[in-house]
Design an enzyme around this catalytic site. Structure first.
Site, PDB file in Angstrom:
ATOM      1  N   TYR A   1      -1.489   4.615  -6.421  1.00 58.44           N
ATOM      2  CA  TYR A   1      -2.060   5.675  -8.139  1.00 58.44           C
ATOM      3  C   TYR A   1      -3.003   6.394  -7.988  1.00 58.44           C
ATOM      4  CZ  TYR A   1       3.050   3.370  -9.406  1.00 58.44           C
ATOM      5  OH  TYR A   1       3.953   3.354  -9.473  1.00 58.44           O
TER       6      TYR A   1
ATOM      7  N   THR B   1       2.651   7.124 -20.581  1.00 53.75           N
ATOM      8  CA  THR B   1       2.057   8.609 -20.919  1.00 53.75           C
ATOM      9  C   THR B   1       0.325   8.766 -21.165  1.00 53.75           C
ATOM     10  OG1 THR B   1       2.267  10.209 -22.762  1.00 53.75           O
ATOM     11  CG2 THR B   1       3.124   7.641 -22.888  1.00 53.75           C
ATOM     12  N   ASN B   2      -0.036   9.896 -20.490  1.00 56.11           N
ATOM     13  CA  ASN B   2      -1.952   9.624 -21.617  1.00 56.11           C
ATOM     14  C   ASN B   2      -1.364   9.524 -23.098  1.00 56.11           C
ATOM     15  OD1 ASN B   2      -2.753   8.579 -19.207  1.00 56.11           O
ATOM     16  ND2 ASN B   2      -2.654  10.577 -17.809  1.00 56.11           N
TER      17      ASN B   2
ATOM     18  N   ASN C   1      12.168  -0.771  -5.282  1.00 52.13           N
ATOM     19  CA  ASN C   1      13.161   0.208  -4.684  1.00 52.13           C
ATOM     20  C   ASN C   1      13.429  -0.857  -3.402  1.00 52.13           C
ATOM     21  OD1 ASN C   1      11.989   2.056  -5.977  1.00 52.13           O
ATOM     22  ND2 ASN C   1      10.156   1.961  -5.458  1.00 52.13           N
TER      23      ASN C   1
ATOM     24  N   HIS D   1       5.757  -1.872  -2.512  1.00 49.35           N
ATOM     25  CA  HIS D   1       5.971  -1.026  -2.921  1.00 49.35           C
ATOM     26  C   HIS D   1       7.339  -0.443  -2.380  1.00 49.35           C
ATOM     27  CE1 HIS D   1       4.133   2.372  -5.324  1.00 49.35           C
ATOM     28  NE2 HIS D   1       5.381   2.119  -5.641  1.00 49.35           N
TER      29      HIS D   1
ATOM     30  N   LYS E   1       1.418   9.841   6.772  1.00 50.54           N
ATOM     31  CA  LYS E   1       2.379   9.104   5.817  1.00 50.54           C
ATOM     32  C   LYS E   1       3.292   7.525   5.866  1.00 50.54           C
ATOM     33  CE  LYS E   1       4.757   8.376   1.373  1.00 50.54           C
ATOM     34  NZ  LYS E   1       5.187   9.351   0.301  1.00 50.54           N
TER      35      LYS E   1
ATOM     36  N   ARG F   1       2.081   9.010 -28.394  1.00 49.38           N
ATOM     37  CA  ARG F   1       3.250   8.579 -27.448  1.00 49.38           C
ATOM     38  C   ARG F   1       3.475   7.407 -27.235  1.00 49.38           C
ATOM     39  NH1 ARG F   1       3.707  14.005 -23.945  1.00 49.38           N
ATOM     40  NH2 ARG F   1       4.611  15.540 -25.510  1.00 49.38           N
TER      41      ARG F   1
ATOM     42  N   ASP G   1       1.312  -1.548 -15.904  1.00 54.82           N
ATOM     43  CA  ASP G   1       2.034  -1.732 -14.356  1.00 54.82           C
ATOM     44  C   ASP G   1       1.116  -0.531 -13.196  1.00 54.82           C
ATOM     45  OD1 ASP G   1       4.442  -2.015 -12.480  1.00 54.82           O
ATOM     46  OD2 ASP G   1       3.525   0.161 -12.285  1.00 54.82           O
TER      47      ASP G   1
END
Length: 296
Positions: A53, A261-262, A159, A128, A97, A266, A48
Site C-alpha cells: 500500500y 476513506t481519508n 483473494n 495477499h 510485477k 466519513r 487493515d
C-alpha cells in the site's frame, strides 16, 4: 461494537478500517492519529494494511503515528499483507510485477513490516494473492514458524479460491484464520460460486475488501442500486453507504467489511451501518438489483 474471534486470544472489531490510501494527502502522524482515534471512538479497533500500500510506504505512515502516540499500538489490532512484488519503492529494481510466497520473501517482508510500523508483532498476516509458483510446504512452514516466534499472532490469506486455501492449509500446523475477498453489492459472485460457502462450512470469519466497490457503487456502475439504498437508508436516518455495509452484516456468515476513506466525517460515520436492520426481503431486493435478475 460487536467483536469477532479470529484466533486464540485474538478478536477483531466487526468493522475494519482500511489503510489502502493512508499515504495519500496529509499523511502526518497527527492526521493519521486523528483518523485512528475517530475509529476507536466507534469501537473500530482493527486496522487493515499491506506492505504494498502506498507504494510500500503505508506501513511506515502508520508507524509514524504509533511512534508519535505512545500507547496507541496497544489499543488496535494490525492486519498486514505480503507477497506482491511490484517495481516500486523498495522493489524498484525488479523487472516485472510478480508474486513471491517463498520463505525468504515472506520473512523479509514481515521483518520490514515490523520495522516500518515500529511494533514487535503483527496480529494477522495475510498472503495477499494466490501464487501460481507457490511451494505450499515452504510457505506453510514459514507461516507456522512466524506464529511460533510470536512475530505474527495468526496467519490468513487474501483473494484465495477454495483450492488455493486447502492446498496451503494442508501444509500447516496452525489454522488459517480468514480469507479476505472482494465482496459487496458490486461483487456478489462469492455468494453463489462457493467461495463464501467454503468459509462458512469451516466457520471462518470472512474479511470483505472494497465493500463499496472502491467508490464505484456511487458512480454510473452502481446507479441502479442508489435509489434502493437511499430508500432503505431513509428508514434508519443513514446514507446509502451505511445500508450497503449493513447488507453484508445481515448475512449469516461472519463478514468483516474493510472500509477505507481519508475523510474524517466519513470515518466517523462508518458505524452507521450498525443502525440498519435489514430483513430477508430487503436483503434480496438489493441482491436482485445488484445481480440484474430475479433470484428463483
Amino acid at each position: 461494537m460487536q467483536r469477532v474471534d479470529i484466533a486464540k486470544d485474538l478478536s477483531f472489531s466487526r468493522l475494519v478500517y482500511g489503510l489502502w490510501r493512508i499515504a495519500e494527502g496529509d499523511a502526518s502522524p497527527k492526521t493519521v492519529q486523528a483518523k485512528i482515534e475517530a475509529c476507536l471512538a466507534q469501537g473500530i479497533t482493527t486496522m487493515d494494511n499491506a506492505d504494498i500500500y502506498g507504494g510500500y510506504t503505508a506501513e511506515a505512515v502508520l508507524g509514524g503515528a504509533l511512534k508519535a502516540s505512545p500507547g496507541l499500538r496497544d489499543r488496535i489490532e494490525i492486519v498486514t499483507k505480503c507477497g506482491i512484488v511490484a517495481p516500486m519503492g523498495r522493489h524498484s529494481a525488479k523487472r516485472v510485477k510478480h508474486y513471491d510466497t517463498s520463505a525468504q520473501h515472506i520473512r523479509a517482508s514481515v521483518e520490514a513490516s515490523l520495522r516500518d510500523m515500529g511494533t514487535d508483532h503483527v496480529d494477522l498476516l495475510l498472503v495477499h494473492r494466490p501464487d501460481p509458483m507457490i511451494d505450499p510446504e515452504e510457505t506453510g512452514r514459514v507461516l507456522d514458524d512466524l506464529v511460533a516466534e510470536g512475530k505474527i499472532v495468526a496467519a490468513g490469506v487474501s483473494n484465495f479460491r477454495p483450492h488455493d486455501f486447502t492446498l496451503l492449509q494442508s501444509n500447516m500446523e496452525t489454522w488459517l484464520a480468514t480469507n479476505q475477498i472482494e465482496l459487496g453489492l458490486l461483487a456478489t459472485e462469492p455468494f453463489t460460486n462457493g467461495d463464501l460457502a467454503f468459509l462458512q462450512e469451516r466457520k471462518l470469519p470472512v474479511m470483505a475488501w472494497s465493500p463499496l466497490g472502491g467508490g464505484r457503487l456511487f458512480s454510473e456502475a452502481g446507479k441502479p442500486l442508489l435509489s434502493a439504498l437511499a430508500t432503505i437508508g431513509q428508514r434508519f436516518g443513514v446514507d446509502g453507504s451505511a445500508v450497503a455495509i449493513a447488507w453484508l452484516l445481515a448475512h449469516p456468515a461472519n463478514i468483516l467489511p474493510v472500509l477505507g476513506t481519508n475523510n474524517l466525517d466519513r470515518i466517523a460515520a462508518i458505524s452507521d451501518a450498525e443502525k440498519v436492520e435489514l430483513d430477508r426481503q430487503d436483503w434480496f431486493a438489493l441482491f436482485e438489483t445488484a445481480r440484474g435478475y430475479e433470484v428463483p
